[in-house]
Design an enzyme around this catalytic site. Structure first.
Site, short mmCIF file in Angstrom:
data_model
loop_
_atom_site.label_atom_id
_atom_site.label_comp_id
_atom_site.label_asym_id
_atom_site.label_seq_id
_atom_site.Cartn_x
_atom_site.Cartn_y
_atom_site.Cartn_z
N GLN A 250 0.87 -1.19 0.00
CA GLN A 250 0.00 0.00 0.00
C GLN A 250 0.90 1.23 0.00
OE1 GLN A 250 -1.89 -1.46 3.56
NE2 GLN A 250 -3.92 -1.05 2.75
N ARG A 280 -16.36 7.24 3.65
CA ARG A 280 -15.54 7.07 4.85
C ARG A 280 -14.10 7.41 4.47
NH1 ARG A 280 -11.98 3.20 6.52
NH2 ARG A 280 -11.97 2.53 8.68
N ASP A 282 -10.72 7.19 4.72
CA ASP A 282 -9.82 6.21 5.33
C ASP A 282 -8.46 6.82 5.68
OD1 ASP A 282 -9.14 3.38 5.94
OD2 ASP A 282 -7.67 3.70 4.34
N GLU A 324 -12.16 8.93 9.51
CA GLU A 324 -11.58 7.79 10.22
C GLU A 324 -10.22 8.22 10.74
OE1 GLU A 324 -9.36 3.78 10.62
OE2 GLU A 324 -9.07 5.04 8.88
N HIS A 388 -14.10 -3.41 12.15
CA HIS A 388 -13.30 -4.47 11.52
C HIS A 388 -11.84 -4.37 11.98
CE1 HIS A 388 -12.30 -0.97 9.21
NE2 HIS A 388 -11.27 -1.62 8.71
N ARG A 505 -6.46 -9.35 12.87
CA ARG A 505 -7.80 -8.76 12.82
C ARG A 505 -8.81 -9.71 12.16
NH1 ARG A 505 -6.43 -3.16 10.01
NH2 ARG A 505 -5.29 -4.65 8.73
C1 GLC Z 1 -7.83 2.05 7.97
C2 GLC Z 1 -8.64 0.79 7.88
C3 GLC Z 1 -7.75 -0.39 8.14
C4 GLC Z 1 -6.65 -0.39 7.12
C5 GLC Z 1 -5.91 0.95 7.08
C6 GLC Z 1 -5.07 1.07 5.86
O1 GLC Z 1 -7.31 2.26 9.24
O2 GLC Z 1 -9.70 0.83 8.78
O3 GLC Z 1 -8.47 -1.59 8.10
O4 GLC Z 1 -5.74 -1.42 7.41
O5 GLC Z 1 -6.81 2.04 7.03
O6 GLC Z 1 -5.90 1.29 4.73
#
Ligand code: GLC
Length: 630
Positions: A250, A280, A282, A324, A388, A505
């Site tokens: 990522q 949302r 992120d 978030e 989650h 998780r």
């Molecule tokens: C956010 C998501 C989580 C993910 C992270 C990276 O915190 O809730 O599940 O691993 O972003 O995208």
């Protein structure tokens, strides 16, 4: 290339670009006039030093105008309704649900089949976890996005998603999707082009030839997923280093490049036009990097959000952002405003609910409700018992210190407690991202497993209900992790799956527990007990206007295990909520309740009670009383 200039010049250039891209309609023009000065100021602050500032801003406006012209009529109608009632999400009738499409229902068609159940449950908001195209195998549960414009083919298609959004709308359910905008998957087209040296994309990510800059940044950044890689960078095959806050696959986008902003705004508006009601946002705290800082929640992260907000207000004005930000409570609150996100997760209340259940002491939670619950008008919390993700202990050390609690030691206790390393624990959690260097860790596990049901603790069901009762009554949108309403337990089978075993998780992301859903009407089962009590509370909340909005006044009961708050209503009436997190029965004496009329209505049991007799709270019990203040 043209840099940014005066408001008037840049406005003229932007409108010309929009005109070249197609017809600019009056509705768009009106909102453009409202938002452009703000967007121009933000662009000047963020990109004033760039020689392509004006070009990117013009491109952005052209894109927003085209996106508006392609926005389906029914969504424009919906925009109108939302603008007429901008605080629609603060109603006591709101109830959220969240699930993975594949794990809960197989695919989008399966989700569609669940709509009758969602309606029965009372959902008005459905968050489908990331459902976009993603690399096979490792993909962080979909948070590594290969394309924002393609649904993962194993789940369905973009057409099906838009149809589902329309069906949900008819059922009174708003669709919530992730906008994963801090990073893309390493196999996203932009990422591939960046690594290949395509000049249009090389600046889309943060890539360095050697360790000099990564080492300098890592002096001050936090390790987020230390199990995966140390620091904030990973090495590319050619030896260079790329910024990767989360998993190695990522890669963080470089928002110092305005082309990144414009490109992501295009993806955002594309999603908005599929019928999404809430995006949302992120990992919002990480979107801006600055050497010598933690690279979290920097002032520019807020400017970027405001700029996205302005673009949305022009081209999809009924859509909302949910923040978030799982960070220090002082930072969480900064994202919540009409200018940025009008909705936000409430990680503090979530974590402190678990903290109170472990310690049997509600004082930290009480303090948080009194001190950190208040929000600007027209915004709302999203209150959850779990998500989650893992549970991290995000309370402020300063707050804890006031109660004589040392933050570091308390977090270590809570981790040991919930990860089953404490002899008196009822919880069956699993550690997530334990960092031996810092001693940090977080907790994974389903609500039922963490609350004691898996361990066979007789109080487990009561704790699950109590935690939800708190989330449903403090103010904001309560969010159910679907499966929790039937007491879904941990699923250890992730450990056998090579793509999942390194991420604990997954223990709380099991498949839809069919057996437990079958048992939900059987009061002899844990599933049935939890389901019947939660659905009753949902129905009560639905008829309790005091639970709408966010106003809350603390109410002190001289007993550390009792949490108390009042939710104001009309005509001097309030709903008084009392919750006992302890293992012992508590009698709240008449004197403590002397500020109220003697007759109170217990709205959970629909009976009148006489406060002169005091109020008995059973262990892990709670009461919602409609009372008149004297
Ligand atoms: C956010 C998501 C989580 C993910 C992270 C990276 O915190 O809730 O599940 O691993 O972003 O995208």
């Amino acid at each position: 290339m043209t840099p940014l200039s005066t408001l008037e010049d840049d406005r003229t250039a932007a409108l010309a670009a929009a005109g070249d891209a197609g017809r600019v309609d009056d509705a768009f023009l009106g909102r453009f006039d409202e938002q452009f000065p703000r967007l121009h100021r933000l662009f000047t602050q963020l990109y004033g030093g760039r020689d392509d500032g004006q070009d990117r801003l013009s491109e952005l406006i052209a894109l927003a105008s085209t996106s508006w012209s392609r926005r389906p009529l029914e969504l424009k109608v919906r925009d109108g309704a939302r603008l007429d009632q901008p605080d629609w999400f603060t109603s006591e009738r709101m109830l959220g649900g969240v699930c993975y499409v594949d794990r809960y229902a197989g695919n989008l068609a399966g989700i569609r089949d669940q709509i009758p159940y969602f309606r029965d449950l009372g959902l008005t908001y459905l968050h489908l976890m990331p459902l976009f195209d993603t690399p096979d195998g490792d993909n962080d549960g979909g948070y590594a996005v290969s394309s924002y414009r393609r649904v993962n083919p194993s789940l369905g298609s973009m057409e099906q998603l838009a149809e589902l959004a329309a069906e949900l709308r008819l059922a009174g359910i708003s669709l919530v999707l992730d906008f994963v905008f801090n990073h893309t998957a390493s196999n996203h087209e932009w990422a591939q082009k960046a690594v290949a040296g395509d000049p249009a994309f090389e600046d889309f990510y943060l890539i360095f030839d050697d360790r000099e800059m990564p080492d300098a940044y890592e002096q001050t950044t936090r390790e987020i997923f230390p199990d995966d890689h140390p620091g904030s960078f990973v090495q590319l095959e050619d030896g260079r280093w790329i910024w990767a806050t989360f998993y190695r696959y990522q890669w963080d986008l470089n928002y110092a490049n305005p082309a990144v902003f414009t490109a992501m705004a295009g993806e955002m508006l594309f999603l908005a036009n599929q019928g999404v009601d809430i995006l949302r946002m992120d990992a919002v705290a990480f979107i801006w990097k600055q050497l010598g800082t933690a690279c979290e929640s920097l002032p520019e992260a807020h400017l970027l959000l405001q700029a996205f907000n302005a673009v949305l207000a022009m081209a999809a004005p009924g859509v909302e952002f949910k923040s978030e930000a799982i960070v220090h409570p002082d930072e969480v609150i900064e994202y919540i405003s009409a200018d940025e996100c009008r909705l936000s997760y409430n990680p503090l209340q979530m974590a402190l609910t678990w903290e109170a259940l472990a310690t049997r002491d509600a004082r930290l939670l009480q303090q948080a409700l009194e001190r950190r619950h208040s929000l600007p008008a027209g915004t709302a919390w999203v209150n959850y018992v779990r998500s989650h993700d893992d549970i991290g202990w995000t309370f402020a050390d300063e707050d804890a210190a006031e109660l004589g609690i040392e933050g570091g030691a308390h977090r270590r206790f809570l981790n040991a407690f919930y990860n089953g390393r404490h002899e008196d624990s009822f919880a069956r959690g699993v550690p997530f991202q334990e960092n031996p260097k810092t001693g940090d860790a977080r907790v994974a596990g389903t609500t039922a497993s963490l609350a004691g049901i898996e361990a066979g603790d007789p109080a487990g069901v009561d704790r699950v209900v109590l935690a939800h009762a708190i989330a449903m009554s403090t103010g904001g949108i309560p969010l159910l992790y679907l499966g929790d309403e039937v007491a879904q337990l941990n699923d250890p089978s992730y450990a056998d799956d090579p793509a999942r075993r390194d991420d604990t998780r997954w223990v709380h992301r099991g498949q839809r527990p069919r057996d437990r859903y079958f048992q939900r009407t059987d009061l002899e089962t844990d599933a049935g007990r939890v389901f019947s009590r939660l659905t009753h509370l949902i129905a009560v909340r639905h008829q309790t206007p005091e639970f709408g909005g966010n106003d809350l006044v603390g109410f002190h009961v001289p007993k550390a295990s009792v949490l108390g708050y009042q939710r104001p209503g009309t005509d001097g009436q309030v709903v008084l909520a009392l919750a006992n997190v302890g293992d012992e029965q508590v009698v709240v004496d008449p004197l403590t309740l002397s500020g109220f009329d003697r007759t109170a209505r217990d709205i959970v049991h629909a009976v009148d009670i006489d406060l002169d007799e005091g109020l008995v709270l059973s262990p892990h019990g709670f009461a919602w009383l409609r009372v008149r203040a004297l």
